[in-house]
Motif scaffolding. Structure first.
Motif, PDB file in Angstrom:
ATOM      1  N   SER A   1       2.785   9.484   3.153  1.00 23.42           N
ATOM      2  CA  SER A   1       4.175   9.904   3.355  1.00 23.42           C
ATOM      3  C   SER A   1       5.043   9.582   2.146  1.00 23.42           C
ATOM      4  CB  SER A   1       4.759   9.193   4.583  1.00 23.42           C
ATOM      5  OG  SER A   1       4.837   7.790   4.334  1.00 23.42           O
ATOM      6  N   GLY A   2       4.515   8.742   1.243  1.00 22.50           N
ATOM      7  CA  GLY A   2       5.295   8.273   0.100  1.00 22.50           C
ATOM      8  C   GLY A   2       5.847   6.877   0.292  1.00 22.50           C
ATOM      9  N   ARG A   3       5.750   6.336   1.513  1.00 17.96           N
ATOM     10  CA  ARG A   3       6.227   4.985   1.787  1.00 17.96           C
ATOM     11  C   ARG A   3       5.335   3.960   1.086  1.00 17.96           C
ATOM     12  NH1 ARG A   3      11.348   5.351   3.831  1.00 17.96           N
ATOM     13  NH2 ARG A   3      11.424   6.749   5.627  1.00 17.96           N
ATOM     14  N   ARG A   4       5.932   2.830   0.713  1.00 23.64           N
ATOM     15  CA  ARG A   4       5.182   1.698   0.182  1.00 23.64           C
ATOM     16  C   ARG A   4       5.347   0.548   1.170  1.00 23.64           C
ATOM     17  NH1 ARG A   4       5.950   1.344  -6.398  1.00 23.64           N
ATOM     18  NH2 ARG A   4       5.260   3.479  -6.863  1.00 23.64           N
ATOM     19  N   LEU A   5       4.285   0.189   1.835  1.00 24.87           N
ATOM     20  CA  LEU A   5       4.345  -0.840   2.880  1.00 24.87           C
ATOM     21  C   LEU A   5       3.910  -2.178   2.301  1.00 24.87           C
ATOM     22  CD1 LEU A   5       4.894  -1.296   5.927  1.00 24.87           C
ATOM     23  CD2 LEU A   5       2.439  -1.002   6.282  1.00 24.87           C
ATOM     24  N   ASP A   6       4.825  -3.133   2.308  1.00 23.78           N
ATOM     25  CA  ASP A   6       4.554  -4.489   1.822  1.00 23.78           C
ATOM     26  C   ASP A   6       3.746  -5.223   2.896  1.00 23.78           C
ATOM     27  OD1 ASP A   6       4.674  -7.224   1.130  1.00 23.78           O
ATOM     28  OD2 ASP A   6       6.633  -6.986   0.194  1.00 23.78           O
ATOM     29  N   LEU A   7       2.532  -5.653   2.563  1.00 23.49           N
ATOM     30  CA  LEU A   7       1.678  -6.303   3.546  1.00 23.49           C
ATOM     31  C   LEU A   7       2.139  -7.714   3.886  1.00 23.49           C
ATOM     32  CD1 LEU A   7      -1.870  -5.199   2.325  1.00 23.49           C
ATOM     33  CD2 LEU A   7      -0.211  -3.972   3.712  1.00 23.49           C
ATOM     34  N   LEU A   8       2.842  -8.361   2.965  1.00 21.12           N
ATOM     35  CA  LEU A   8       3.300  -9.725   3.207  1.00 21.12           C
ATOM     36  C   LEU A   8       4.612  -9.756   3.980  1.00 21.12           C
ATOM     37  CD1 LEU A   8       2.490 -11.351  -0.259  1.00 21.12           C
ATOM     38  CD2 LEU A   8       1.099 -11.319   1.833  1.00 21.12           C
ATOM     39  N   ASP A   9       5.430  -8.741   3.772  1.00 14.81           N
ATOM     40  CA  ASP A   9       6.725  -8.669   4.459  1.00 14.81           C
ATOM     41  C   ASP A   9       7.011  -7.213   4.836  1.00 14.81           C
ATOM     42  OD1 ASP A   9       9.201  -9.340   5.502  1.00 14.81           O
ATOM     43  OD2 ASP A   9      10.205  -9.312   3.543  1.00 14.81           O
ATOM     44  N   PRO A  10       6.241  -6.677   5.802  1.00 15.04           N
ATOM     45  CA  PRO A  10       6.373  -5.247   6.126  1.00 15.04           C
ATOM     46  C   PRO A  10       7.727  -4.918   6.759  1.00 15.04           C
ATOM     47  CG  PRO A  10       4.947  -6.345   7.704  1.00 15.04           C
ATOM     48  CD  PRO A  10       5.233  -7.349   6.631  1.00 15.04           C
ATOM     49  N   SER A  11       8.328  -3.849   6.271  1.00 15.45           N
ATOM     50  CA  SER A  11       9.614  -3.400   6.805  1.00 15.45           C
ATOM     51  C   SER A  11       9.400  -2.248   7.776  1.00 15.45           C
ATOM     52  CB  SER A  11      10.516  -2.931   5.671  1.00 15.45           C
ATOM     53  OG  SER A  11      11.639  -2.230   6.184  1.00 15.45           O
ATOM     54  N   PRO A  12      10.081  -2.265   8.921  1.00 16.05           N
ATOM     55  CA  PRO A  12      10.000  -1.120   9.836  1.00 16.05           C
ATOM     56  C   PRO A  12      10.394   0.197   9.170  1.00 16.05           C
ATOM     57  CG  PRO A  12      11.057  -2.983  10.914  1.00 16.05           C
ATOM     58  CD  PRO A  12      10.903  -3.355   9.470  1.00 16.05           C
ATOM     59  N   LEU A  13      11.238   0.119   8.140  1.00 15.34           N
ATOM     60  CA  LEU A  13      11.699   1.329   7.457  1.00 15.34           C
ATOM     61  C   LEU A  13      10.577   2.019   6.685  1.00 15.34           C
ATOM     62  CD1 LEU A  13      15.133   0.052   6.096  1.00 15.34           C
ATOM     63  CD2 LEU A  13      14.718   1.454   8.125  1.00 15.34           C
ATOM     64  N   ASP A  14       9.486   1.281   6.426  1.00 18.05           N
ATOM     65  CA  ASP A  14       8.362   1.850   5.683  1.00 18.05           C
ATOM     66  C   ASP A  14       7.205   2.269   6.588  1.00 18.05           C
ATOM     67  OD1 ASP A  14       9.531   1.626   3.141  1.00 18.05           O
ATOM     68  OD2 ASP A  14       9.016  -0.499   3.039  1.00 18.05           O
ATOM     69  N   VAL A  15       7.447   2.281   7.887  1.00 20.90           N
ATOM     70  CA  VAL A  15       6.425   2.667   8.866  1.00 20.90           C
ATOM     71  C   VAL A  15       6.681   4.093   9.331  1.00 20.90           C
ATOM     72  CG1 VAL A  15       5.509   2.212  11.172  1.00 20.90           C
ATOM     73  CG2 VAL A  15       6.071   0.294   9.653  1.00 20.90           C
ATOM     74  N   GLU A  16       5.668   4.946   9.255  1.00 18.48           N
ATOM     75  CA  GLU A  16       5.762   6.323   9.728  1.00 18.48           C
ATOM     76  C   GLU A  16       4.598   6.611  10.680  1.00 18.48           C
ATOM     77  OE1 GLU A  16       8.212   8.259   9.209  1.00 18.48           O
ATOM     78  OE2 GLU A  16       9.218   7.337   7.487  1.00 18.48           O
ATOM     79  N   ILE A  17       4.868   7.267  11.785  1.00 20.37           N
ATOM     80  CA  ILE A  17       3.810   7.545  12.759  1.00 20.37           C
ATOM     81  C   ILE A  17       2.747   8.464  12.171  1.00 20.37           C
ATOM     82  CG2 ILE A  17       4.972   9.503  13.862  1.00 20.37           C
ATOM     83  CD1 ILE A  17       2.771   6.765  15.526  1.00 20.37           C
TER      84      ILE A  17
ATOM     85  N   GLN B   1       0.847  -1.194   0.000  1.00 20.58           N
ATOM     86  CA  GLN B   1       0.000   0.000   0.000  1.00 20.58           C
ATOM     87  C   GLN B   1       0.878   1.239   0.000  1.00 20.58           C
ATOM     88  OE1 GLN B   1      -2.999   0.314   3.042  1.00 20.58           O
ATOM     89  NE2 GLN B   1      -3.429   2.449   2.564  1.00 20.58           N
ATOM     90  N   ARG B   2       0.525   2.192  -0.839  1.00 16.16           N
ATOM     91  CA  ARG B   2       1.231   3.466  -0.853  1.00 16.16           C
ATOM     92  C   ARG B   2       0.617   4.364   0.208  1.00 16.16           C
ATOM     93  NH1 ARG B   2       1.593   8.619  -2.156  1.00 16.16           N
ATOM     94  NH2 ARG B   2       3.442   9.401  -3.238  1.00 16.16           N
ATOM     95  N   MET B   3       1.484   4.926   1.064  1.00 14.92           N
ATOM     96  CA  MET B   3       1.034   5.813   2.129  1.00 14.92           C
ATOM     97  C   MET B   3       1.193   7.274   1.701  1.00 14.92           C
ATOM     98  SD  MET B   3       0.104   3.669   4.365  1.00 14.92           S
ATOM     99  CE  MET B   3       0.301   1.903   4.617  1.00 14.92           C
TER     100      MET B   3
ATOM    101  N   GLY C   1      -4.245   7.234   9.268  1.00 16.14           N
ATOM    102  CA  GLY C   1      -5.110   6.104   8.957  1.00 16.14           C
ATOM    103  C   GLY C   1      -6.059   5.763  10.092  1.00 16.14           C
ATOM    104  N   LEU C   2      -5.532   5.659  11.310  1.00 12.43           N
ATOM    105  CA  LEU C   2      -6.371   5.265  12.446  1.00 12.43           C
ATOM    106  C   LEU C   2      -7.472   6.276  12.725  1.00 12.43           C
ATOM    107  CD1 LEU C   2      -3.822   3.836  15.059  1.00 12.43           C
ATOM    108  CD2 LEU C   2      -5.146   2.601  13.325  1.00 12.43           C
ATOM    109  N   ALA C   3      -7.203   7.557  12.466  1.00 11.54           N
ATOM    110  CA  ALA C   3      -8.206   8.602  12.698  1.00 11.54           C
ATOM    111  C   ALA C   3      -9.350   8.530  11.696  1.00 11.54           C
ATOM    112  CB  ALA C   3      -7.556   9.982  12.648  1.00 11.54           C
ATOM    113  N   ARG C   4      -9.166   7.732  10.652  1.00 10.32           N
ATOM    114  CA  ARG C   4     -10.197   7.617   9.614  1.00 10.32           C
ATOM    115  C   ARG C   4     -10.794   6.217   9.528  1.00 10.32           C
ATOM    116  NH1 ARG C   4      -6.869  11.528   9.057  1.00 10.32           N
ATOM    117  NH2 ARG C   4      -7.465  13.468   8.015  1.00 10.32           N
TER     118      ARG C   4
END
Length: 202
Positions: A13-29, A9-11, A35-38
């Motif tokens: 922030s511009g990050r692309r988070l792989d749902l099958l193998d998520p990297s901490p480097l692609d996580v932004e607060i 999924q493209r966030m 997302g959670l607010a919506r």
């Protein structure tokens, strides 16, 4: 999965988070808070002019958690982030989780680990901490059910038990606009980050 199907999924922030193998480097607060607010709790079946968001639920749970037991900032931050994977996978109500089964849980656990590691937290909470967070989560569900989701107190006690030592007046339960919930979640996250950095307790 179909060959070549997109699993990321493209966030904003511009990050692309792989749902099958998520990297901490692609996580932004900022992505998590946005997302959670919506994402609406209770499939949106709540009273009020605004959806009761997962971001606001996380604030309620962390508030209850803090009142239940004195804990270090790291534990309180994990309480705040207990539903953080839902910024990607949404808030699936418990009855539907039972229908879907283990595949959902595996994705959720991989996302949880990536999120925690991004913020230098243990990949998963200890059994004891998880139990305490779950207790706070269940108390929050009782108040959300009775105040917002149309449950009678008798029905809520059957599913969630009777809260002890926590009252509705202690909790930010009135549904907030998404932008307010987003900012409050971010503010609380950063306050706990600062406390962790200072090595302190509340």
């Amino acid at each position: 999965m179909t060959a070549g199907a997109r699993a990321w999924q493209r966030m904003l922030s511009g990050r692309r988070l792989d749902l099958l193998d998520p990297s901490p480097l692609d996580v932004e607060i900022t992505d998590i808070a946005h997302g959670l607010a919506r994402v609406a709790r209770w499939n949106g079946q709540t009273r009020g002019d605004h959806a009761f968001s997962v971001a606001q639920h996380c604030l309620v749970v962390e508030e209850i958690f803090t009142r239940l037991e004195e804990s270090p900032a790291e534990a309180r931050q994990m309480a705040l982030l207990h539903d953080a994977p839902e910024y990607v996978i949404g808030d699936m109500i418990s009855p539907f989780k039972s229908v879907v089964g283990g595949g959902y849980k595996a994705v959720e656990q991989r996302l949880e680990a990536a999120i925690h590691l991004r913020f230098s937290l243990p990949a998963h909470a200890s059994r004891a901490l998880k139990t305490l967070i779950k207790k706070a989560d269940t108390i929050a569900a009782y108040f959300e059910a009775t105040e917002l989701a149309g449950f009678s107190m008798t029905e809520a006690r059957k599913f969630f038990g009777q809260p002890r030592g926590i009252t509705r007046e202690m909790l930010p339960i009135e549904p907030m606009p998404a932008l307010e919930a987003q900012q409050r979640f971010l503010d609380r996250f950063h306050a706990l980050e600062a406390e962790r950095a200072a090595g302190g307790r509340a």
